[in-house]
Design a protein around this motif. Structure first.
Motif, PDB file in Angstrom:
ATOM      1  N   CYS A   1     -20.344 -21.773 -19.875  1.00 17.29           N
ATOM      2  CA  CYS A   1     -20.875 -20.434 -20.155  1.00 17.29           C
ATOM      3  C   CYS A   1     -19.788 -19.382 -19.947  1.00 17.29           C
ATOM      4  O   CYS A   1     -19.732 -18.387 -20.666  1.00 17.29           O
ATOM      5  CB  CYS A   1     -22.071 -20.132 -19.264  1.00 17.29           C
ATOM      6  SG  CYS A   1     -23.538 -21.091 -19.672  1.00 17.29           S
TER       7      CYS A   1
ATOM      8  N   CYS B   1     -27.018 -26.123 -15.441  1.00 18.53           N
ATOM      9  CA  CYS B   1     -27.095 -25.202 -16.574  1.00 18.53           C
ATOM     10  C   CYS B   1     -27.972 -25.807 -17.669  1.00 18.53           C
ATOM     11  O   CYS B   1     -27.704 -26.915 -18.141  1.00 18.53           O
ATOM     12  CB  CYS B   1     -25.698 -24.905 -17.113  1.00 18.53           C
ATOM     13  SG  CYS B   1     -25.704 -23.783 -18.527  1.00 18.53           S
TER      14      CYS B   1
ATOM     15  N   CYS C   1     -24.109 -24.414 -12.014  1.00 20.60           N
ATOM     16  CA  CYS C   1     -24.067 -22.947 -12.072  1.00 20.60           C
ATOM     17  C   CYS C   1     -23.578 -22.396 -10.731  1.00 20.60           C
ATOM     18  O   CYS C   1     -24.357 -22.164  -9.802  1.00 20.60           O
ATOM     19  CB  CYS C   1     -25.442 -22.396 -12.416  1.00 20.60           C
ATOM     20  SG  CYS C   1     -25.976 -22.816 -14.070  1.00 20.60           S
TER      21      CYS C   1
ATOM     22  N   ASN D   1     -21.464 -28.685 -15.432  1.00 19.23           N
ATOM     23  CA  ASN D   1     -22.604 -27.843 -15.761  1.00 19.23           C
ATOM     24  C   ASN D   1     -23.297 -27.224 -14.544  1.00 19.23           C
ATOM     25  O   ASN D   1     -24.395 -26.709 -14.655  1.00 19.23           O
ATOM     26  CB  ASN D   1     -23.612 -28.621 -16.602  1.00 19.23           C
ATOM     27  CG  ASN D   1     -24.235 -29.777 -15.852  1.00 19.23           C
ATOM     28  OD1 ASN D   1     -23.922 -30.028 -14.695  1.00 19.23           O
ATOM     29  ND2 ASN D   1     -25.105 -30.491 -16.523  1.00 19.23           N
TER      30      ASN D   1
ATOM     31  N   PHE E   1     -23.899 -19.000 -13.675  1.00 21.04           N
ATOM     32  CA  PHE E   1     -23.616 -19.731 -14.898  1.00 21.04           C
ATOM     33  C   PHE E   1     -22.551 -20.777 -14.630  1.00 21.04           C
ATOM     34  O   PHE E   1     -21.883 -20.773 -13.588  1.00 21.04           O
ATOM     35  CB  PHE E   1     -23.230 -18.790 -16.047  1.00 21.04           C
ATOM     36  CG  PHE E   1     -22.113 -17.840 -15.714  1.00 21.04           C
ATOM     37  CD1 PHE E   1     -20.790 -18.182 -15.952  1.00 21.04           C
ATOM     38  CD2 PHE E   1     -22.388 -16.598 -15.159  1.00 21.04           C
ATOM     39  CE1 PHE E   1     -19.765 -17.306 -15.646  1.00 21.04           C
ATOM     40  CE2 PHE E   1     -21.378 -15.712 -14.855  1.00 21.04           C
ATOM     41  CZ  PHE E   1     -20.057 -16.066 -15.096  1.00 21.04           C
ATOM     42  N   CYS E   2     -22.372 -21.663 -15.603  1.00 22.87           N
ATOM     43  CA  CYS E   2     -21.443 -22.780 -15.442  1.00 22.87           C
ATOM     44  C   CYS E   2     -20.098 -22.486 -16.099  1.00 22.87           C
ATOM     45  O   CYS E   2     -19.906 -21.453 -16.734  1.00 22.87           O
ATOM     46  CB  CYS E   2     -22.060 -24.052 -16.030  1.00 22.87           C
ATOM     47  SG  CYS E   2     -22.031 -24.143 -17.840  1.00 22.87           S
TER      48      CYS E   2
END
Length: 153
Positions: free
Chosen positions: A47, A18, A29, A27, A43-44
């Motif tokens: 997010c 990400c 995704c 992080n 997304f992670c």
């Protein structure tokens, strides 16, 4: 016709880092929102907390370099009864997309003699299913099982 979020899920690239959370530990995704019908974007974890906390989110996992989703995350929103499932690390999963096959190379005797084949790519299936992946199910338009469940009607 498949729901638009499913078609987006099948073309989304997962497992990148990400860019918004480069220095965070979680992080990767590997999440996908089925409520946001935007461009295909993974997304992670962070997010999700910031932008998708009240949405329905699917976590994509990896198995032998291929994307899988747990059956428990899809069975209430899609009819996946025609897609081959597998048990990986104790969880029932299904593959998102067709996996490459070696043509003309002998595979395990049980699989090569299987009477069950994917209707899209002809991959040998373990059990009596019609498709080896969600992607094969979607691409077989004439065969596609209407995917909506009660939650979408």
């Amino acid at each position: 016709m498949a729901p638009s979020w499913l078609e987006l899920l099948l073309v989304t690239q997962f497992f990148s880092t990400c860019t918004n959370h480069l220095h965070s530990s979680r992080n990767e995704c590997n999440l996908f929102c089925i409520d946001c019908e935007e461009q295909p974007i993974a997304f992670c974890y962070y997010c999700r907390i910031c932008h998708h906390s009240t949405h329905r989110v699917i976590q994509v996992r990896r198995s032998s370099y291929h994307n899988v989703v747990r059956v428990s995350e899809l069975e209430d929103i899609l009819d996946i009864s025609t897609v081959q499932t597998y048990v990986i690390n104790g969880a029932k999963v299904l593959f998102l997309n067709e996996r490459p096959q070696l043509r003309g190379v002998s595979v395990g005797k049980a699989m090569s003699s299987s009477p069950h084949k994917c209707e899209t790519c002809s991959r040998a299936l373990i059990d009596e299913f019609r498709f080896c992946s969600l992607g094969c199910n979607v691409s077989c338009y004439a065969c596609f099982v209407y995917p909506f469940s009660k939650s979408f009607l």
